[in-house]
Scaffold this motif. Structure first.
Motif, PDB file in Angstrom:
ATOM      1  N   HIS A  13      11.018 -13.633  35.149  1.00  0.00           N
ATOM      2  CA  HIS A  13      12.059 -13.931  36.137  1.00  0.00           C
ATOM      3  C   HIS A  13      13.270 -14.576  35.486  1.00  0.00           C
ATOM      4  O   HIS A  13      13.155 -15.396  34.578  1.00  0.00           O
ATOM      5  CB  HIS A  13      11.522 -14.879  37.214  1.00  0.00           C
ATOM      6  CG  HIS A  13      12.574 -15.289  38.194  1.00  0.00           C
ATOM      7  ND1 HIS A  13      13.087 -16.566  38.251  1.00  0.00           N
ATOM      8  CD2 HIS A  13      13.242 -14.571  39.132  1.00  0.00           C
ATOM      9  CE1 HIS A  13      14.008 -16.622  39.204  1.00  0.00           C
ATOM     10  NE2 HIS A  13      14.121 -15.432  39.748  1.00  0.00           N
ATOM     11  N   LYS A  15      16.914 -16.326  36.804  1.00  0.00           N
ATOM     12  CA  LYS A  15      17.782 -16.706  37.911  1.00  0.00           C
ATOM     13  C   LYS A  15      19.204 -16.188  37.705  1.00  0.00           C
ATOM     14  O   LYS A  15      19.968 -16.054  38.664  1.00  0.00           O
ATOM     15  CB  LYS A  15      17.801 -18.225  38.091  1.00  0.00           C
ATOM     16  CG  LYS A  15      18.216 -19.007  36.859  1.00  0.00           C
ATOM     17  CD  LYS A  15      18.039 -20.505  37.105  1.00  0.00           C
ATOM     18  CE  LYS A  15      18.366 -21.320  35.864  1.00  0.00           C
ATOM     19  NZ  LYS A  15      18.142 -22.770  36.066  1.00  0.00           N
ATOM     20  N   ASN A  74      18.883 -12.746  39.342  1.00  0.00           N
ATOM     21  CA  ASN A  74      18.334 -12.705  40.692  1.00  0.00           C
ATOM     22  C   ASN A  74      19.468 -12.695  41.712  1.00  0.00           C
ATOM     23  O   ASN A  74      20.155 -13.692  41.908  1.00  0.00           O
ATOM     24  CB  ASN A  74      17.421 -13.919  40.913  1.00  0.00           C
ATOM     25  CG  ASN A  74      16.645 -13.828  42.211  1.00  0.00           C
ATOM     26  OD1 ASN A  74      17.200 -13.550  43.265  1.00  0.00           O
ATOM     27  ND2 ASN A  74      15.354 -14.076  42.129  1.00  0.00           N
ATOM     28  N   THR A  75      19.662 -11.552  42.350  1.00  0.00           N
ATOM     29  CA  THR A  75      20.785 -11.379  43.280  1.00  0.00           C
ATOM     30  C   THR A  75      20.741 -12.380  44.426  1.00  0.00           C
ATOM     31  O   THR A  75      21.780 -12.909  44.854  1.00  0.00           O
ATOM     32  CB  THR A  75      20.787  -9.946  43.843  1.00  0.00           C
ATOM     33  OG1 THR A  75      20.902  -9.030  42.750  1.00  0.00           O
ATOM     34  CG2 THR A  75      21.947  -9.731  44.797  1.00  0.00           C
ATOM     35  N   GLU A 129      21.855  -4.991  47.475  1.00  0.00           N
ATOM     36  CA  GLU A 129      20.586  -5.577  47.030  1.00  0.00           C
ATOM     37  C   GLU A 129      20.369  -6.935  47.697  1.00  0.00           C
ATOM     38  O   GLU A 129      19.231  -7.290  48.037  1.00  0.00           O
ATOM     39  CB  GLU A 129      20.557  -5.741  45.514  1.00  0.00           C
ATOM     40  CG  GLU A 129      19.185  -6.225  45.039  1.00  0.00           C
ATOM     41  CD  GLU A 129      19.026  -6.252  43.529  1.00  0.00           C
ATOM     42  OE1 GLU A 129      18.082  -5.625  43.029  1.00  0.00           O
ATOM     43  OE2 GLU A 129      19.853  -6.914  42.860  1.00  0.00           O
ATOM     44  N   TYR A 164      17.033  -9.108  49.908  1.00  0.00           N
ATOM     45  CA  TYR A 164      16.561 -10.494  49.831  1.00  0.00           C
ATOM     46  C   TYR A 164      16.717 -11.187  51.183  1.00  0.00           C
ATOM     47  O   TYR A 164      15.839 -11.930  51.627  1.00  0.00           O
ATOM     48  CB  TYR A 164      17.358 -11.261  48.777  1.00  0.00           C
ATOM     49  CG  TYR A 164      16.980 -10.948  47.352  1.00  0.00           C
ATOM     50  CD1 TYR A 164      16.067 -11.730  46.655  1.00  0.00           C
ATOM     51  CD2 TYR A 164      17.547  -9.866  46.685  1.00  0.00           C
ATOM     52  CE1 TYR A 164      15.722 -11.452  45.339  1.00  0.00           C
ATOM     53  CE2 TYR A 164      17.207  -9.581  45.360  1.00  0.00           C
ATOM     54  CZ  TYR A 164      16.296 -10.365  44.707  1.00  0.00           C
ATOM     55  OH  TYR A 164      15.959 -10.090  43.411  1.00  0.00           O
ATOM     56  N   SER A 170      14.977  -0.393  47.366  1.00  0.00           N
ATOM     57  CA  SER A 170      15.476  -0.805  46.051  1.00  0.00           C
ATOM     58  C   SER A 170      15.560   0.379  45.084  1.00  0.00           C
ATOM     59  O   SER A 170      16.357   0.365  44.151  1.00  0.00           O
ATOM     60  CB  SER A 170      14.580  -1.899  45.454  1.00  0.00           C
ATOM     61  OG  SER A 170      13.326  -1.377  45.055  1.00  0.00           O
ATOM     62  N   TYR A 187      12.202 -10.861  43.433  1.00  0.00           N
ATOM     63  CA  TYR A 187      12.846 -10.325  42.226  1.00  0.00           C
ATOM     64  C   TYR A 187      11.816  -9.616  41.348  1.00  0.00           C
ATOM     65  O   TYR A 187      12.044  -8.493  40.872  1.00  0.00           O
ATOM     66  CB  TYR A 187      13.504 -11.462  41.441  1.00  0.00           C
ATOM     67  CG  TYR A 187      14.008 -11.060  40.065  1.00  0.00           C
ATOM     68  CD1 TYR A 187      15.294 -10.553  39.898  1.00  0.00           C
ATOM     69  CD2 TYR A 187      13.186 -11.179  38.931  1.00  0.00           C
ATOM     70  CE1 TYR A 187      15.753 -10.181  38.633  1.00  0.00           C
ATOM     71  CE2 TYR A 187      13.638 -10.805  37.681  1.00  0.00           C
ATOM     72  CZ  TYR A 187      14.921 -10.305  37.532  1.00  0.00           C
ATOM     73  OH  TYR A 187      15.362  -9.925  36.290  1.00  0.00           O
ATOM     74  N   GLU A 237      11.821  -5.665  40.472  1.00  0.00           N
ATOM     75  CA  GLU A 237      11.937  -5.250  39.076  1.00  0.00           C
ATOM     76  C   GLU A 237      10.712  -4.452  38.631  1.00  0.00           C
ATOM     77  O   GLU A 237      10.818  -3.455  37.923  1.00  0.00           O
ATOM     78  CB  GLU A 237      12.117  -6.475  38.168  1.00  0.00           C
ATOM     79  CG  GLU A 237      13.451  -7.174  38.329  1.00  0.00           C
ATOM     80  CD  GLU A 237      14.632  -6.259  38.034  1.00  0.00           C
ATOM     81  OE1 GLU A 237      14.629  -5.625  36.961  1.00  0.00           O
ATOM     82  OE2 GLU A 237      15.540  -6.179  38.879  1.00  0.00           O
TER      83      GLU A 237
END
Length: 287
Positions: free
Chosen positions: A5, A7, A10-11, A50, A54, A79, A122, A126
């Motif tokens: 991950h 940040k 991360n959208t 995107e 979230y 996605s 995320y 991914e």
């Protein structure tokens, strides 16, 4: 492979931090570059589309597990429609502009209320869009996090694991098909054409997800079937030595336990055992 991950990529976190920064700037009575960045990068853009994925999780009301599963599945499918190249470029450019206007450490040092949920989504997104095989346990843990957030109650991890494996079965399906095509070519070069039972085995292995309970159950059912067939067919073998050997082979057929994984070796074993059955039936004039 585990998804790491970030940040910075991360959208959901990027948008939340920009909103907070814009609020802080406004309260100070100063112009806010963050507002301009939101307008530039999150309006009618891949980043904006995107972020909506979230948002559909973070701003969701409490729902049941069935609806929560449907939401997560829809998010992952949606996605796939995003332009990953454009997303990477937009994120890179956004971070570059944030560095110009703010201290990057202070900007990303702000705590996010739903950080765990943002990070989990995320990782799932991914993983769903990654060509490499993603660590199953990581995917399960992240989906459990999202399900518990959406339902506000504990969920059964084993059920989630089964669902995750099914959702992500297309990851390496092409690779599995290619692998089994190679196996098939090698098998056919040594033996005659496949029987109906052998084709069924191949089809199941290609369409199923590696090491899922359903695939293991299929394998175990075939082992039981083969043992019964070998025992029955051995009765009609006239050569006593051959008869004993076949009966001994039947005893070697063992089912997989709950902790065992179904491998390519298991596939080859099934194909070979069915080849043995075919040869015995030919010898017994039953084909």
């Amino acid at each position: 492979m585990k998804i790491k991950h970030s940040k910075y990529k991360n959208t959901g976190i990027l948008f939340e931090l920009l909103v907070r920064q814009a609020t802080a700037d406004t309260l100070k009575g100063t112009d806010s570059p963050a507002i301009d960045l939101i307008k530039k990068y999150f309006v009618k853009s891949e980043l904006g589309r995107e972020y909506k994925l979230y948002e559909s999780v973070i701003k969701s009301k409490v729902i049941n597990e069935s609806k929560a599963n449907a939401i997560i599945s829809t998010i992952l499918e949606s996605s796939k429609k995003l332009n990953r190249t454009s997303l990477r470029k937009q994120k890179y450019n956004l971070i570059s502009e944030i560095k110009k206007d703010y201290n990057i450490d202070s900007f990303f040092g702000t705590k996010i209320k739903n950080y765990k949920e943002f990070a989990s989504l995320y990782t799932l997104i991914e993983g769903y869009n990654n060509d490499e095989i993603t660590d199953t346990d990581q995917l399960v843990d992240n989906k459990v996090t999202l399900l518990e957030y959406l339902t506000k109650q504990d969920v059964v991890t084993e059920e989630v694991k089964e669902n995750v494996l099914k959702e992500f079965q297309t990851y390496d399906k092409d690779l599995r098909i290619l692998t089994y095509q190679v196996l098939l070519e090698k098998f056919n070069s040594k033996y005659n054409n496949l029987s109906v039972e052998q084709k069924q085995v191949l089809k199941e292995f290609i369409n199923a997800v590696d090491s899922t309970p359903s695939l293991r159950e299929f394998y175990n059912n075939k082992i039981v079937e083969l043992k019964e067939t070998l025992n029955i067919e051995s009765i009609n073998i006239t050569d006593k030595a051959t008869q004993v050997k076949v009966q001994e082979i039947s005893k070697l057929l063992t089912e997989l336990s709950k902790n065992d994984k179904v491998s390519n070796d298991n596939l080859v074993d099934l194909l070979q055992y069915y080849e043995l059955v075919k040869e015995i039936k030919v010898a017994n004039d039953k084909v």
